[in-house]
Structures are given as C-alpha cells and as structure tokens.
Design a protein around this motif. Structure first.
Motif, short mmCIF file in Angstrom:
data_model
loop_
_atom_site.label_atom_id
_atom_site.label_comp_id
_atom_site.label_asym_id
_atom_site.label_seq_id
_atom_site.Cartn_x
_atom_site.Cartn_y
_atom_site.Cartn_z
N VAL A 1 0.84 -1.20 0.00
CA VAL A 1 0.00 0.00 0.00
C VAL A 1 0.87 1.25 0.00
O VAL A 1 1.73 1.42 0.88
N THR B 1 1.57 5.24 0.50
CA THR B 1 1.10 6.06 1.62
C THR B 1 1.21 7.57 1.43
O THR B 1 0.87 8.32 2.35
N SER C 1 -2.51 9.86 6.75
CA SER C 1 -2.49 8.46 6.30
C SER C 1 -3.69 7.70 6.86
O SER C 1 -4.39 6.98 6.14
N TYR D 1 -7.43 6.09 5.04
CA TYR D 1 -8.15 4.85 5.32
C TYR D 1 -9.59 5.13 5.73
O TYR D 1 -10.51 4.39 5.37
N ASP E 1 0.04 2.47 8.99
CA ASP E 1 -0.40 3.70 8.34
C ASP E 1 0.72 4.32 7.52
O ASP E 1 0.49 5.00 6.53
N HIS E 2 1.94 4.08 7.94
CA HIS E 2 3.12 4.58 7.23
C HIS E 2 4.31 3.75 7.70
O HIS E 2 4.21 2.97 8.65
N ASP F 1 6.20 1.68 0.69
CA ASP F 1 4.88 1.06 0.82
C ASP F 1 4.82 0.25 2.12
O ASP F 1 5.84 -0.22 2.63
N ASP G 1 -3.28 1.90 -3.39
CA ASP G 1 -3.09 3.19 -2.74
C ASP G 1 -3.81 3.17 -1.41
O ASP G 1 -4.77 2.40 -1.22
N ASN G 2 -3.38 4.02 -0.46
CA ASN G 2 -4.03 3.97 0.85
C ASN G 2 -5.51 4.33 0.79
O ASN G 2 -6.30 3.86 1.62
#
Length: 585
Positions: free
Chosen positions: A168, A170, A183, A187, A427-428, A549, A567-568
């Motif tokens: 994914v 970010t 981030s 979501y 998230d990152h 990612d 992609d996020n």
C-alpha cells in the motif's frame, strides 16, 4: 528578430503560467463513494466578481448538479481572495465527473470518479493499524515470538498468516512522506489529505476547523446502516490515528476540539489513554483550556466509564453495557515491555493499564450486541512512538501485542462463521532495518567495542532470546546475542547498541530555546556508546517516517479485493465495498 520574438513569447508564457489557478476541493482525481458527504470548495487567487464566476459539473451549473447554491465569500479571511463553498454535498450516480471553474480570466478543470459498491458481504469490519509498523518490526516479532531454527521460523504471525496481501502506497496530497493524521484519514475517508490533517482537505483559511470535510467510514456506517462504532488504541485517544476515524480538522494537535468531536460522534466504544483532555481545566492532570468535564458528559450520555483493567473487564461483562469510555492514562498508555517486565515509563503512576488484547475483547463483547454489525478500528500506536526514539525492543514487543490481538480476533470471527472482514496494516513506514545481530558476550573478548560486535551475513547467526511465554514474549531482551535493528533517519545521538532497561529511550534533548536538539548526554558514558552524527536537521529531535509502501494483509468477506499494489485510499474502498455502503445498496 526571430530570437527576440521567441524571447517575448517565453516572457508571456512565464507570466501567464505564474497566474495562480483556482484550487478545487475535492482535488483532481478524487475517488468519491456514491452517497458519501463532502464539502465542495473553490478557492480563487484574487478578488472575483460573482457575476463572472462560472462553475459547472459535467457541463451543468453546479447549483443544479448539487441541488443548491453555495456561499460566495468575497474576501476570505479579509484578504484579497474570494471563495465559493457548499457543505454536505452528495453525488449518488456513479461515473466520471468533470468540474470546470472560470472567473473570466483563469480556468481550472478537475475530474472525479464517483463509484458504487456491490451488495453487503460482511456484517462487521475490523481495521487493525500498527502505527509506523515496518517490515523489520514484523520480522523481529516473528523471530522473538515464534522462534527460528536453521533458517526456518517455528510458526507464523497471525498478521501474516492471511489469504490476501498487498503493498500500500502512503503518500499524502502535499508530500511523498505522510504522517499518521493524513495516512489514517485516507483509510477512514478514501480521500487524500495533507500532513497533520484529519478528515478534511487542508485549505488556505486561517481556521483549522472550517476546512472542506469528507465523510468518515464511521459516520457512513452509522448513518446508513445503523452500525455500532468502536475505536481502540494504546496512545492518547485524541492522537492522529484514532482521531482520524471521526475528526475533521487540519490540525491534529487540536486535542480539545477532537474530544468535542468524539462526543458529538458518540462511538459506542472508545478506549485508550489521553484523559488529560477530557478533564476540566481545574482538575489535576488536565490539559484542557476550559472547564468542560467530558468524562462527566460521556457518563451522562449513558456511557460506562473505566479507568483500570479491572473496571474495563467488569463494565464489558455487564449485559446492559452498550456504551463504554475507557481512559487508562492521562497521556499515552505504556507498552508491553514496561507493563509486563520492566515496570518503567508511566507504570508506577498507572499500574493497572489493560493490554491491547483486553481492550479488544471488551470492545468485541459490547459491539457484537448490535444487530446491524459494527466497525472497529484497533491501533497498536506505540510501535510508532518507540520507532521515533530508536527504541527497537519496545517497538517489537508492541508488534507482538498487536499480533496477539489479531489472533484473538480471528478466533472470535471464526467462531461466528466468518462474517467479519479483518484488515491489518501500518499507516506509514519507518526506515528501520534488521541488519543482523549484536554479540554482547563480554566474557569472551571484553575489549572489542560493541560497534565491532554487529554481525552481518554468516556472522549474524541467530539470536539467543529465551523461549517466549504463552503470549509470545521472551522474558529478557538484554541477552548476549540480540537483533540489530537500526534506523536510516537519525538525529545526533549516542548509540549504545543495548536495550534501554530503565525507561523508554530519549536519544535527544532540547539544546536551548531555539527549538534545536542535541544528543542526550545521559547515554554518553554507557560502555561502548558511540556518538552518531545524524543525517537530520538539529530541528528534528527524533527519527522520522519514510515513504516506502506498507504491508496490508486481510481475511474474511471482501478481502479478495486486497492484492498487488494499492493506494491507501483504496483501503477505504475495500471496507465500504464489503459493507455495501454506497447509496442505494
């Protein structure tokens, strides 16, 4: 003459391109769920005559397309700049949308894609976020909790042993490097945003609370399906990741306002640290700027309130508990290594903090009572906090804790017949790498500096942590052959090559009143310590996020959408598709 003409053309081209174009929110290439609410805004770079402003949506006047007119602001923030804003817009028909803006001088076009979902597949969605969890954390957690022999792991992590996996991306709307706010917001909303922003497009206005909003999955799930909502973390509940599930502000540090937004949203379960911003200003430990007592307000709204692990267990076990607020520390809660083994950090002040697994079990007990299903976000947030301060052992133990919570949740879902989509991701990233081991057997060759004891390739061998307990935790981290995990982003600091057994690591301290940092002399005299000049500015006192990612794994109905490179913002789409959240579904 030809040369002069070409130069004149170049000057005209440069002048016209320097005219700032209009800014449109949502931004170009935004993906919008059919029926989800969003704010539409056009920012004009100068003063504009409203009679000359033309805004169309697929060729039709925007007011006809959106069903009503917006508010024209002649001088936004009193400056020489106009704007147009329309709140709570919805688009229900899937397809491509072209928005054209003209003020008589400048023109701008953006394209959006409005998408639909199929019928509902999952009754519940549970999103696990290991904040800042890098691949190195996952591998280290597997080695410590499962063991490894002759190159083969003795078991798999629950977070890895899932049928679907993806990488994914970010990046945020303003930078390739994201923070936890935008981030997690990607979501929660399916929209890109800027660093520090939650549930909004960060605009140019002075106020951090009036930016164009986009609807969160918690709002959609509650509004359209009557689902219950749970938010669980071991950080301050107002911190970026949990706040992103409900909040709308471009300033993630607006803790007082975020608490107010939590109360307005009223999630059914809200568990974490951060009681300081719930307490009135005059209360001991409070950080609020007013005298509002939000713990009292939640209690008056029908919430059970828990401040310890035993109170959490008791409240969750009551048949009539349908709403629960748990606040277990004034700030961040403590991680596993301190709570269970070292008793450092804030454990003396808050000795009965629940484990993340206990928090998740309590949330499941309450949320499962809702016949309409539930959405639950669970964050192991201290992985990130520890990675920032180069405290690798604590970060790895909290990764194991996340895995335990996922394991228990998967068992819970399996017993129900598999009606729950479970997603696990970071998230990152952090730029951490597992490069080998550190051989700290000082009894053999005591005069060899620790720096020379970092073994790579065949010299790394295998670590010698004791066998893990039933929860996957070795009883000691200060063994003679440890994992060597280092960061690629460094402030000036003393590298000790050893775990910090007293309190969480503090690699830097403030150098003065100028906002700069220096290496913490506390570690200067530790045997074998090496001063490492950083590759970060002195204005940055800790390690920082990186742009690689992150890994997403998933199981349950709807998880088949998880594959390849994503992609996020697509994580939001996976969840809303599993719930059939588009208008008309």
């Amino acid at each position: 003459m030809v040369k002069r003409s070409a130069l004149a053309s170049l000057i005209v081209l440069c002048w016209t391109s320097s005219l700032q174009a209009q800014t449109v929110y949502p931004i170009d290439r935004a993906e919008i769920l059919a029926g989800a609410k969003f704010d539409f805004k056009v920012e004009l770079p100068g003063l504009v005559d409203p009679a000359k402003l033309k805004v169309t949506v697929n060729g039709a006047d925007y007011a006809a397309a959106f069903g009503r007119s917006g508010s024209f602001i002649e001088r936004e923030d009193g400056k020489q700049q106009s704007a147009l804003i329309l709140r709570d817009v919805t688009l229900t028909k899937p397809g491509s949308i072209v928005v054209d803006v003209s003020d008589g001088t400048r023109q701008r076009s953006v394209t959006w894609n409005v998408y639909d979902t199929g019928p509902r597949k999952a009754k519940n969605v549970i999103l696990f976020i290991g904040d800042g969890m890098s691949p190195a954390h996952r591998v280290a957690a597997r080695i410590l909790s499962k063991g490894i022999s002759e190159g083969k792991s003795r078991g798999k992590l629950a977070i890895d042993d899932m049928p679907h996996m993806a990488l994914v991306a970010t990046a945020g709307s303003d930078s390739i490097i994201t923070d936890s706010a935008n981030s997690a917001s990607a979501y929660a909303t399916g929209h890109k945003s800027a660093v520090n922003a939650l549930g909004v497009y960060a605009d140019r206005s002075a106020s951090p609370l009036d930016d164009p909003k986009v609807e969160t999955i918690t709002s959609l799930a509650k509004r359209q399906l009557g689902m219950a909502i749970g938010i669980v973390t071991n950080t301050e509940i107002e911190d970026a990741t949990p706040a992103a599930m409900v909040a709308h502000t471009r300033r993630r540090a607006a803790y007082d306002e975020i608490v107010e937004q939590f109360f307005a949203a009223k999630p059914d379960v809200l568990l974490g640290g951060g009681s300081a911003n719930f307490l009135p200003k005059s209360a001991i430990g409070s950080k609020r700027k007013d005298e509002t007592d939000y713990i009292a307000k939640f209690r008056d709204a029908g919430y059970q309130v828990a401040t310890t692990a035993s109170e959490l267990s008791t409240s969750a076990a009551k048949q009539d508990t349908s709403k629960l607020l748990g606040l277990f520390a004034t700030g961040n809660m403590d991680g596993v290594l301190d709570r269970k083994f070292l008793k450092g950090g804030g454990v003396k002040k808050f000795p009965e903090q629940p484990d993340l697994t206990e928090q998740v079990q309590a949330a499941l007990n309450i949320l499962a009572k809702n016949e309409g299903g539930f959405f639950l976000m669970v964050e192991s947030g201290l992985i990130d906090k520890y990675a920032h301060v180069l405290d690798m052992e604590r970060a790895v133990y909290d990764t194991i804790m996340l895995d335990n919570a996922v394991h228990h949740t998967r068992e819970w879902a399996r017993a129900r017949g598999g009606d729950t989509l479970i997603l696990v991701l970071a998230d990152h990233n952090h730029p951490n790498s597992l490069v080998g081991t550190i051989n700290d057997d000082m009894g053999t060759t005591p005069n060899v500096p620790l720096r020379e004891r970092v073994g790579v390739y065949e010299q790394a061998g295998f670590p010698n942590y004791p066998a893990p307990d039933a929860e996957g935790y070795p009883s000691r981290v200060d063994v003679s052959r440890r994992l060597a995990i280092f960061s690629a982003s460094l402030p000036d600091h003393y590298e000790t090559f050893r775990p910090k057994l007293d309190n969480p690591n503090e690699p830097t301290v403030k150098a003065g009143d100028d906002g700069t940092y220096k290496a913490n002399d506390k570690y200067k005299e530790v045997p074998g310590a090496v001063l490492r000049p950083g590759n970060l500015s002195a204005l940055v006192g800790a390690s920082v996020h990186s742009g690689e990612d992150v890994i997403l794994t998933a199981t349950g109905p709807g998880s088949e959408r998880v594959h390849g490179s994503m992609d996020n913002t697509e994580v939001f789409r996976v969840m809303v598709d599993a719930l059939g959240l588009a208008a008309g579904q």
